[in-house]
Design a protein around this motif. Structure first.
Motif, PDB file in Angstrom:
ATOM      1  N   ARG A  97    -102.759  41.556  59.780  1.00 16.46           N
ATOM      2  CA  ARG A  97    -101.243  40.241  59.733  1.00 16.46           C
ATOM      3  C   ARG A  97     -99.745  40.215  61.041  1.00 16.46           C
ATOM      4  NH1 ARG A  97     -98.566  37.635  54.576  1.00 16.46           N
ATOM      5  NH2 ARG A  97     -97.071  36.514  56.107  1.00 16.46           N
ATOM      6  N   TYR A  98     -99.896  42.149  60.710  1.00 24.10           N
ATOM      7  CA  TYR A  98     -98.875  42.769  61.762  1.00 24.10           C
ATOM      8  C   TYR A  98     -98.733  43.322  62.610  1.00 24.10           C
ATOM      9  CZ  TYR A  98     -96.237  41.003  57.398  1.00 24.10           C
ATOM     10  OH  TYR A  98     -95.833  40.208  55.968  1.00 24.10           O
TER      11      TYR A  98
ATOM     12  N   LEU B 210    -100.068  40.320  68.397  1.00 27.04           N
ATOM     13  CA  LEU B 210    -100.668  41.326  69.817  1.00 27.04           C
ATOM     14  C   LEU B 210    -101.253  39.502  70.507  1.00 27.04           C
ATOM     15  CD1 LEU B 210    -101.468  44.312  69.222  1.00 27.04           C
ATOM     16  CD2 LEU B 210     -99.823  43.339  70.655  1.00 27.04           C
ATOM     17  N   LEU B 211    -102.098  39.099  69.418  1.00 27.79           N
ATOM     18  CA  LEU B 211    -103.406  37.863  69.776  1.00 27.79           C
ATOM     19  C   LEU B 211    -102.606  36.917  70.244  1.00 27.79           C
ATOM     20  CD1 LEU B 211    -106.365  38.355  67.989  1.00 27.79           C
ATOM     21  CD2 LEU B 211    -106.225  38.427  69.878  1.00 27.79           C
TER      22      LEU B 211
ATOM     23  N   PRO C 142     -95.270  44.909  66.904  1.00 28.09           N
ATOM     24  CA  PRO C 142     -97.050  44.620  66.331  1.00 28.09           C
ATOM     25  C   PRO C 142     -97.453  46.436  66.862  1.00 28.09           C
ATOM     26  CG  PRO C 142     -96.363  42.782  67.234  1.00 28.09           C
ATOM     27  CD  PRO C 142     -95.086  43.731  67.664  1.00 28.09           C
ATOM     28  N   ALA C 143     -97.321  47.100  68.317  1.00 29.99           N
ATOM     29  CA  ALA C 143     -97.604  48.087  68.820  1.00 29.99           C
ATOM     30  C   ALA C 143     -97.966  49.316  67.395  1.00 29.99           C
ATOM     31  CB  ALA C 143     -97.853  48.267  69.731  1.00 29.99           C
ATOM     32  N   VAL C 144     -96.679  49.273  67.372  1.00 32.30           N
ATOM     33  CA  VAL C 144     -95.975  50.633  66.238  1.00 32.30           C
ATOM     34  C   VAL C 144     -96.743  50.399  64.587  1.00 32.30           C
ATOM     35  CG1 VAL C 144     -94.078  51.152  64.892  1.00 32.30           C
ATOM     36  CG2 VAL C 144     -93.861  51.018  67.126  1.00 32.30           C
ATOM     37  N   VAL C 145     -97.151  48.942  64.442  1.00 34.95           N
ATOM     38  CA  VAL C 145     -97.684  48.786  63.126  1.00 34.95           C
ATOM     39  C   VAL C 145     -99.473  48.748  63.121  1.00 34.95           C
ATOM     40  CG1 VAL C 145     -98.808  47.314  61.842  1.00 34.95           C
ATOM     41  CG2 VAL C 145     -96.140  46.848  62.619  1.00 34.95           C
ATOM     42  N   LEU C 146     -99.769  49.459  64.284  1.00 32.80           N
ATOM     43  CA  LEU C 146    -101.188  49.261  64.887  1.00 32.80           C
ATOM     44  C   LEU C 146    -101.194  50.906  64.410  1.00 32.80           C
ATOM     45  CD1 LEU C 146    -102.705  46.853  66.853  1.00 32.80           C
ATOM     46  CD2 LEU C 146    -103.134  47.489  64.873  1.00 32.80           C
ATOM     47  N   VAL C 147    -100.312  51.623  65.151  1.00 35.95           N
ATOM     48  CA  VAL C 147     -99.914  52.844  65.055  1.00 35.95           C
ATOM     49  C   VAL C 147    -100.161  53.581  64.339  1.00 35.95           C
ATOM     50  CG1 VAL C 147     -99.640  55.124  66.482  1.00 35.95           C
ATOM     51  CG2 VAL C 147     -99.679  53.106  67.620  1.00 35.95           C
TER      52      VAL C 147
END
Length: 175
Positions: free
Chosen positions: A69-70, A75-76, A28-33
């Motif tokens: 979504r991803y 993360l939450l 999820p962190a990679v998706v956000l970045v």
């Protein structure tokens, strides 16, 4: 991580307080970045014309959907899921706004199984499935130090007092 002490019974103590393994937040962190990078790239590269603004709005919509979504959603969910093992029970608590809490008394546990994939074994994590009397099952997915948790659970079950089963029929009624 703090757990409300008012949820515990008298003389009940917290043995382990866990959250899912940190490896669950990597994707999820990679998706956000990537989402933020894509949005900034579109903002910089698209022309300041009306077509560029429409393209930027489309990119922003796509980034917002996939990022929430991803990225934010997992993360939450990771952040709001807690596993608490006490001297008397296992508590599984999920949710931020709407909260779900499951209690599983240790005296009712009749089986616990730990499963680990190759990646889980490399990180020391795993999934612990706990079955109890009455077809109640708790799944602790992706917990860190899964073998330690399973061993601690076993020790607590062995030291827990046996449940008292009362005979509903009085002694005089038995023939």
């Amino acid at each position: 991580m703090s757990f409300p002490e008012d949820l515990l019974a008298d003389e009940e103590e917290i043995v382990l307080h866990l959250r899912g393994h940190w490896k669950a937040v990597v994707l999820p962190a990679v998706v956000l970045v990537l989402a933020v990078t894509g949005l900034v790239t579109a903002w910089v590269l698209l022309p300041p014309s009306e077509g560029g603004r429409i393209g930027l709005l489309m990119v922003a919509g796509i980034v917002l959907y996939y990022g929430s979504r991803y990225g934010v959603g997992p993360l939450l969910r990771w952040w709001s899921t807690e596993y608490v093992l006490t001297t008397e029970r296992l508590l599984v608590q999920r949710g931020m706004l709407a909260r779900e809490r499951r209690d599983l008394p240790l005296e009712r546990v009749n089986d616990h199984v730990m499963t680990q994939s190759l990646v889980d074994r490399m990180f020391g994590s795993g999934t612990l499935t706990i079955d109890s009397i009455g077809d109640q099952t708790a799944v602790l997915a992706g917990i860190p130090a899964a073998q330690l948790v399973q061993n601690t659970l076993y020790e607590l079950i062995e030291t827990a007092p046996a449940p008292v089963i009362e005979d509903p029929a009085p002694a005089a009624d038995r023939g």
